[in-house]
Design a protein around this motif. Sequence first.
Motif, PDB file in Angstrom:
ATOM      1  N   GLY A 401       0.834  -1.206   0.000  1.00  0.00           N
ATOM      2  CA  GLY A 401       0.000   0.000   0.000  1.00  0.00           C
ATOM      3  C   GLY A 401       0.856   1.238   0.000  1.00  0.00           C
ATOM      4  N   ASP A 402       0.234   2.378   0.345  1.00  0.00           N
ATOM      5  CA  ASP A 402       0.941   3.657   0.307  1.00  0.00           C
ATOM      6  C   ASP A 402       1.579   3.967   1.653  1.00  0.00           C
ATOM      7  N   GLY A 403       2.532   3.150   2.049  1.00  0.00           N
ATOM      8  CA  GLY A 403       3.281   3.418   3.265  1.00  0.00           C
ATOM      9  C   GLY A 403       4.455   4.338   3.001  1.00  0.00           C
ATOM     10  N   GLN A 404       5.408   4.304   3.912  1.00  0.00           N
ATOM     11  CA  GLN A 404       6.568   5.185   3.780  1.00  0.00           C
ATOM     12  C   GLN A 404       7.608   4.637   2.808  1.00  0.00           C
ATOM     13  N   GLY A 405       7.536   3.331   2.492  1.00  0.00           N
ATOM     14  CA  GLY A 405       8.394   2.819   1.439  1.00  0.00           C
ATOM     15  C   GLY A 405       9.273   1.662   1.864  1.00  0.00           C
ATOM     16  N   ALA A 406       9.925   1.060   0.866  1.00  0.00           N
ATOM     17  CA  ALA A 406      10.804  -0.083   1.091  1.00  0.00           C
ATOM     18  C   ALA A 406      11.791  -0.157  -0.060  1.00  0.00           C
ATOM     19  N   ASN A 417      23.654   2.420   9.988  1.00  0.00           N
ATOM     20  CA  ASN A 417      24.678   2.905   9.060  1.00  0.00           C
ATOM     21  C   ASN A 417      24.597   2.119   7.754  1.00  0.00           C
ATOM     22  N   TYR A 418      24.168   2.813   6.653  1.00  0.00           N
ATOM     23  CA  TYR A 418      23.993   2.107   5.381  1.00  0.00           C
ATOM     24  C   TYR A 418      23.626   3.096   4.271  1.00  0.00           C
ATOM     25  N   TYR A 419      23.683   2.598   3.022  1.00  0.00           N
ATOM     26  CA  TYR A 419      23.071   3.245   1.874  1.00  0.00           C
ATOM     27  C   TYR A 419      21.787   2.485   1.533  1.00  0.00           C
ATOM     28  N   TYR A 420      20.813   3.206   0.918  1.00  0.00           N
ATOM     29  CA  TYR A 420      19.458   2.654   0.789  1.00  0.00           C
ATOM     30  C   TYR A 420      18.804   3.224  -0.468  1.00  0.00           C
ATOM     31  N   LEU A 421      18.325   2.343  -1.334  1.00  0.00           N
ATOM     32  CA  LEU A 421      17.497   2.732  -2.482  1.00  0.00           C
ATOM     33  C   LEU A 421      16.059   2.416  -2.120  1.00  0.00           C
ATOM     34  N   GLN A 422      15.220   3.461  -1.998  1.00  0.00           N
ATOM     35  CA  GLN A 422      13.884   3.320  -1.419  1.00  0.00           C
ATOM     36  C   GLN A 422      12.799   3.756  -2.392  1.00  0.00           C
ATOM     37  N   LEU A 423      11.834   2.867  -2.615  1.00  0.00           N
ATOM     38  CA  LEU A 423      10.595   3.258  -3.273  1.00  0.00           C
ATOM     39  C   LEU A 423       9.718   3.962  -2.246  1.00  0.00           C
ATOM     40  N   GLN A 424       9.207   5.155  -2.595  1.00  0.00           N
ATOM     41  CA  GLN A 424       8.389   5.954  -1.675  1.00  0.00           C
ATOM     42  C   GLN A 424       7.015   6.193  -2.313  1.00  0.00           C
ATOM     43  N   PRO A 425       6.072   5.271  -2.110  1.00  0.00           N
ATOM     44  CA  PRO A 425       4.785   5.389  -2.805  1.00  0.00           C
ATOM     45  C   PRO A 425       3.985   6.620  -2.419  1.00  0.00           C
ATOM     46  N   ALA A 426       4.068   7.050  -1.170  1.00  0.00           N
ATOM     47  CA  ALA A 426       3.295   8.221  -0.761  1.00  0.00           C
ATOM     48  C   ALA A 426       3.749   9.474  -1.503  1.00  0.00           C
ATOM     49  N   LYS A 427       5.023   9.517  -1.889  1.00  0.00           N
ATOM     50  CA  LYS A 427       5.569  10.669  -2.613  1.00  0.00           C
ATOM     51  C   LYS A 427       5.717  10.402  -4.105  1.00  0.00           C
ATOM     52  N   GLN A 428       5.396   9.174  -4.527  1.00  0.00           N
ATOM     53  CA  GLN A 428       5.529   8.796  -5.937  1.00  0.00           C
ATOM     54  C   GLN A 428       6.940   9.128  -6.454  1.00  0.00           C
ATOM     55  N   GLN A 429       7.911   8.616  -5.704  1.00  0.00           N
ATOM     56  CA  GLN A 429       9.296   8.840  -6.094  1.00  0.00           C
ATOM     57  C   GLN A 429      10.175   7.699  -5.578  1.00  0.00           C
ATOM     58  N   VAL A 430      11.399   7.686  -6.085  1.00  0.00           N
ATOM     59  CA  VAL A 430      12.433   6.780  -5.608  1.00  0.00           C
ATOM     60  C   VAL A 430      13.563   7.651  -5.068  1.00  0.00           C
ATOM     61  N   ALA A 431      14.209   7.204  -4.008  1.00  0.00           N
ATOM     62  CA  ALA A 431      15.219   8.027  -3.339  1.00  0.00           C
ATOM     63  C   ALA A 431      16.460   7.214  -3.021  1.00  0.00           C
ATOM     64  N   THR A 445      16.602  12.208  -5.357  1.00  0.00           N
ATOM     65  CA  THR A 445      15.263  11.678  -5.599  1.00  0.00           C
ATOM     66  C   THR A 445      14.935  11.781  -7.088  1.00  0.00           C
ATOM     67  N   ALA A 446      13.970  10.959  -7.519  1.00  0.00           N
ATOM     68  CA  ALA A 446      13.481  11.023  -8.897  1.00  0.00           C
ATOM     69  C   ALA A 446      12.034  10.549  -8.914  1.00  0.00           C
ATOM     70  N   PRO A 447      11.198  11.084  -9.804  1.00  0.00           N
ATOM     71  CA  PRO A 447       9.804  10.642  -9.885  1.00  0.00           C
ATOM     72  C   PRO A 447       9.714   9.163 -10.258  1.00  0.00           C
ATOM     73  N   ALA A 448       8.699   8.492  -9.712  1.00  0.00           N
ATOM     74  CA  ALA A 448       8.445   7.088 -10.045  1.00  0.00           C
ATOM     75  C   ALA A 448       6.971   6.803  -9.821  1.00  0.00           C
ATOM     76  N   ALA A 449       6.322   6.198 -10.814  1.00  0.00           N
ATOM     77  CA  ALA A 449       4.909   5.839 -10.707  1.00  0.00           C
ATOM     78  C   ALA A 449       4.799   4.522  -9.944  1.00  0.00           C
ATOM     79  N   LEU A 450       4.237   4.591  -8.736  1.00  0.00           N
ATOM     80  CA  LEU A 450       4.198   3.426  -7.842  1.00  0.00           C
ATOM     81  C   LEU A 450       2.761   3.177  -7.403  1.00  0.00           C
ATOM     82  N   ALA A 451       2.182   2.064  -7.826  1.00  0.00           N
ATOM     83  CA  ALA A 451       0.812   1.699  -7.448  1.00  0.00           C
ATOM     84  C   ALA A 451       0.851   0.536  -6.469  1.00  0.00           C
ATOM     85  N   ALA A 452      -0.075   0.531  -5.533  1.00  0.00           N
ATOM     86  CA  ALA A 452      -0.155  -0.536  -4.539  1.00  0.00           C
ATOM     87  C   ALA A 452      -0.316  -1.883  -5.226  1.00  0.00           C
ATOM     88  N   GLY A 453       0.424  -2.875  -4.731  1.00  0.00           N
ATOM     89  CA  GLY A 453       0.321  -4.218  -5.259  1.00  0.00           C
ATOM     90  C   GLY A 453       1.218  -4.498  -6.444  1.00  0.00           C
TER      91      GLY A 453
END
Length: 509
Positions: A401-406, A417-431, A445-453
């Motif tokens: 769903g539209d959580g904070q991302g994974a 302590n780490y680097y992380y590539l995160q899909l952020q559905p609430a913001k429709q972006q990847v970071a 960050t960059a725009p990304a179309a992210l739909a639940a499921g």
Amino acid sequence: MTAGRFTRLRRRSLAGSLGLATALGVLSVTGPASATADTPCTNPTGPAGVSYPLPCLSEVFSDDFDGTALDPAKWNVRQTSWSNDSNVSVSGGKLRIDMKRVSAATGKDGFRGGGVSSRQRFGYGYYEITATLPSLTPGWHPAFWTQIWDGAEGRPVYDRPFTELDVFEVQSVAPHGTTPATTKLDGGVITWNNNTSGNDIKNTEFKPRFPWKKPDGTPLWNEQHRYGLHYTPTGLTYVLDGKVLGTVPNPIKDPMPGTASYPAAAYNSPMSIWISAVLTTTSYIPADAPVGTTFGTYQVDRVAYYAPGGQVPPVDDPTPLPPAFTTVQEDFADGGARWWKKPGSVWTTAPAGGGLRHPSAQGDAIALLGQPVTDPPLPNTLPFAPDWTNVAVEADVSLDGDGQGAGLMARAKDDQNYYYLQLQPAKQQVALVRKAAGVSTVLATAPAALAAGETHRLRLTVVDNTLTGYVDGVRKLAKDDFLFGTGRIGVKGYQQAFTVSDLTVSALG
């Protein structure tokens, strides 16, 4: 092996650690070597001295570094948290290893050197390098040495004893943190064990070290010379420009202690040649040295190994060393048993090997392949050391769903302590995110179309200091960062239910 599937591909170098040997009781540092009777090709006597390579020694391995690139059939590029591939180059008939300041960080992570390691392993014989060593700021550590590991990434757990020869190492002459300091050049031998987690454990040191100087006592900096070491069961002969500087007895007389997997062993362990230069301490580096400062270049014209009859003498190698795991494929068929899970996070295994799942939309969920970095280190149950330097991690990630991302983690030390590539559905972006000492910083960050499921194929690559993120095969964003040089890979979600599957870790060349 039930824990995932492993594919062994082309060897590539890792991090690994540089053994700083301290070794050897010096008996004589002048004149030709005395005769011994331990092998058919020993150090002959003679009032006029002798020239190396001896006539009884034939070349087994060499590289003149002709061409424009390192020969991948002969060498791996060394990977550690303080090495960059980009600092290793071949041109004009020379191997060049640069030593640079790459960021304003005050620790060693602000500096990078580099190095190479031979794919072939050797033993008793004559090792020689033609090189120019710059006069350096103390703290930098160019070296010509050997060890059992060939530098391929990721390093297998081999749990066995080995010998390290130091033909030469640049050392700082002062306790760490004190000034003034100068540099010296010395050589020696040290012995190690590897435990069942693949960690190096120092076994025996031999002192004092052999001092490298010209026959008139003057130093060797900023000049091209041939440095050689003839290693036999009874002696170590140090050779400068073909002439013997001195011979010391081989101090290793008793078998090395055994390990959990291997019995006590002789000291003629299989050894790869290493040529490297890294920073060992920042204490002597001027605080105002600007980013981009080059402290010097270690230049190598030729390296070679010789043995009687052109054959490597039999080494103490009861079974072949395991190959490196340059690619690891994970299907989570074991329920992710090899993964450390952050306490408090809940994980399940999707049916039919369908992946690792975090079913809750609450909390911070982290799973690392292998244990976090701790001191003392936690036991490693993987067949390889889980640290990676230049690496790609990719997987299918499905968001509920539209959580904070994974997303995916690289060069992770622990859950702070780490680097992380995160899909952020609430913001429709990847970071791209860096978390250091518990503080998160969004790097790009960059725009990304992210739909639940939906399921998206994520790929995070880290090469030297550049992080690059891909979504469904499309390069979305990139950023340079210098804080973490090596670490684990992992998966992470924050207030997000998600599933990760078909995960692959690949060493990058």
